[in-house]
Scaffold this active site. Structure first.
Site, PDB file in Angstrom:
ATOM      1  CG  ASP A  82      76.159 -17.009  38.440  1.00  0.00           C
ATOM      2  OD1 ASP A  82      76.209 -15.769  38.431  1.00  0.00           O
ATOM      3  OD2 ASP A  82      75.480 -17.652  39.271  1.00  0.00           O
ATOM      4  CD1 TRP A  83      75.692 -18.042  42.761  1.00  0.00           C
ATOM      5  CD2 TRP A  83      77.034 -19.250  44.078  1.00  0.00           C
ATOM      6  NE1 TRP A  83      75.840 -17.361  43.947  1.00  0.00           N
ATOM      7  CE2 TRP A  83      76.656 -18.092  44.776  1.00  0.00           C
ATOM      8  CE3 TRP A  83      77.884 -20.158  44.706  1.00  0.00           C
ATOM      9  CZ2 TRP A  83      77.088 -17.811  46.065  1.00  0.00           C
ATOM     10  CZ3 TRP A  83      78.325 -19.887  45.997  1.00  0.00           C
ATOM     11  CH2 TRP A  83      77.930 -18.726  46.665  1.00  0.00           C
ATOM     12  CD1 TRP A 106      73.770 -10.227  41.657  1.00  0.00           C
ATOM     13  CD2 TRP A 106      71.762  -9.739  40.844  1.00  0.00           C
ATOM     14  NE1 TRP A 106      73.027 -11.382  41.663  1.00  0.00           N
ATOM     15  CE2 TRP A 106      71.794 -11.112  41.169  1.00  0.00           C
ATOM     16  CE3 TRP A 106      70.594  -9.193  40.311  1.00  0.00           C
ATOM     17  CZ2 TRP A 106      70.703 -11.941  40.979  1.00  0.00           C
ATOM     18  CZ3 TRP A 106      69.495 -10.033  40.128  1.00  0.00           C
ATOM     19  CH2 TRP A 106      69.553 -11.387  40.450  1.00  0.00           C
ATOM     20  CG  ASP A 117      78.795 -10.582  33.487  1.00  0.00           C
ATOM     21  OD1 ASP A 117      78.144  -9.834  34.241  1.00  0.00           O
ATOM     22  OD2 ASP A 117      79.127 -11.736  33.796  1.00  0.00           O
ATOM     23  CG  HIS A 171      76.085 -13.200  34.368  1.00  0.00           C
ATOM     24  ND1 HIS A 171      77.324 -13.251  34.964  1.00  0.00           N
ATOM     25  CD2 HIS A 171      75.282 -14.032  35.096  1.00  0.00           C
ATOM     26  CE1 HIS A 171      77.282 -14.060  36.009  1.00  0.00           C
ATOM     27  NE2 HIS A 171      76.055 -14.551  36.105  1.00  0.00           N
TER      28      HIS A 171
END
Length: 301
Positions: free
Chosen positions: A125-126, A165, A251, A280
């Site tokens: 993710d980030w 999202w 995901d 995810h």
């Protein structure tokens, strides 16, 4: 300039499931004086190898509780920071404080402060959107990559799943983080979901949760695109380390198709380990991922 920030009370982090790690803090990183950054620092300080585990939104270092013990089995040191706005790190109150380089520069300074070397970057993710742009500027410190459900964001939308999202996130300024994590992670129980929500007692702690989806670089003019394009080129043409990719197949935002695009960007990245029931937040299926990566690299027998 003083940044107004909240600090989650320590009692929110008592008796979390399978998370018996001691907190470590630094509050004087250059450019971030007065903001307390939390990180886990497990294993020998003089270990030959270091794992740097970077989380995303809205999670924190709790996300890596199933992978850290496996990394430690190999005799390595494990560093697992919380981005500002998340976990046990301080949480600037104003949404506008949160920018791509605000976060990226903080992590660069933390890596320098801890003088990390022979680093395996572990990201999702980030943790990847930011973290994958860091090794190009300190390549001598990084030797391996374990990458999961993330992207290098160079100014295009990841697709309808992400847009849905982001639109949903905009309607939830006081996001129920525990409920969100349970919805996207089939294996979580109520105590684990509550642990993900622990950093955020109320809406005033959630600026980072609100902001990260807005910062994803879906337009060519957004902050971070230039760094990310440079990073994509670096991973394609200059990366000489070894890589391992794991993909949570369920995901809906950063699933197998987008991860294959990322794999094609990373020089020498082998076909991924597909976690068929993983979502995810694939670190929740993390023990076998960590073990497979270390076995592929010869760190575990």
């Amino acid at each position: 300039m003083t940044i107004d920030a909240k600090r989650t009370p320590d009692e929110r982090f008592v008796d979390l499931p399978a998370y018996a790690f001691n907190p470590n803090y630094v509050d004087d990183l250059p450019g971030y004086e007065g903001l307390r950054v939390h990180y886990l620092d497990e294993g020998p300080k003089d270990a030959a190898k270091t794992f740097l585990c970077l989380h995303g939104q809205p999670s924190w270092s709790f996300l890596y509780r199933k992978m850290i013990p496996v990394f430690l089995e190999s005799g390595a040191r494990v560093i697992c920071p919380d981005w500002l706005g998340f976990g046990r790190s301080d949480k600037p109150v104003e949404d506008a404080v949160y920018t791509f380089h605000f976060h990226r520069n903080m992590m660069v300074e933390l890596i320098k402060r801890l003088n990390l070397s022979n680093v395996t970057l572990v990201c999702q993710d980030w943790g990847g959107i930011l973290g994958l742009t860091i090794p190009m500027d300190m390549s001598e410190r990084f030797s391996r990559l374990l990458v999961m459900n993330t992207a290098i964001a160079t100014g295009q939308s990841p697709g309808e799943g992400f847009e849905a999202w982001r639109a949903y996130n905009r309607t939830q300024p006081d996001m129920d983080v525990g409920a969100l994590m349970k919805r996207g992670t089939s294996v979580l129980d109520d105590t684990e979901a509550a642990a993900y929500a622990a950093p955020f007692p109320d809406i005033t702690f959630k600026a980072g949760v609100r902001r990260f989806p807005e910062l994803v670089m879906t337009d060519p003019g957004m902050e971070g695109v230039k760094s990310s394009k440079r990073a994509a080129n670096w991973w394609s043409n200059e990366w000489t380390g070894v890589s391992f990719m794991a993909v949570g197949a369920q995901d809906p935002v950063l699933g197998p198709a987008l991860m294959e695009q990322l794999r094609q960007t990373i020089a020498g990245c082998p076909p991924p380990m597909m976690v068929e029931d993983g979502g995810h937040f694939v670190q929740e299926w993390g023990e076998p991922i960590a073990r497979a990566a270390l076995q592929a690299w010869g760190d575990l027998s």
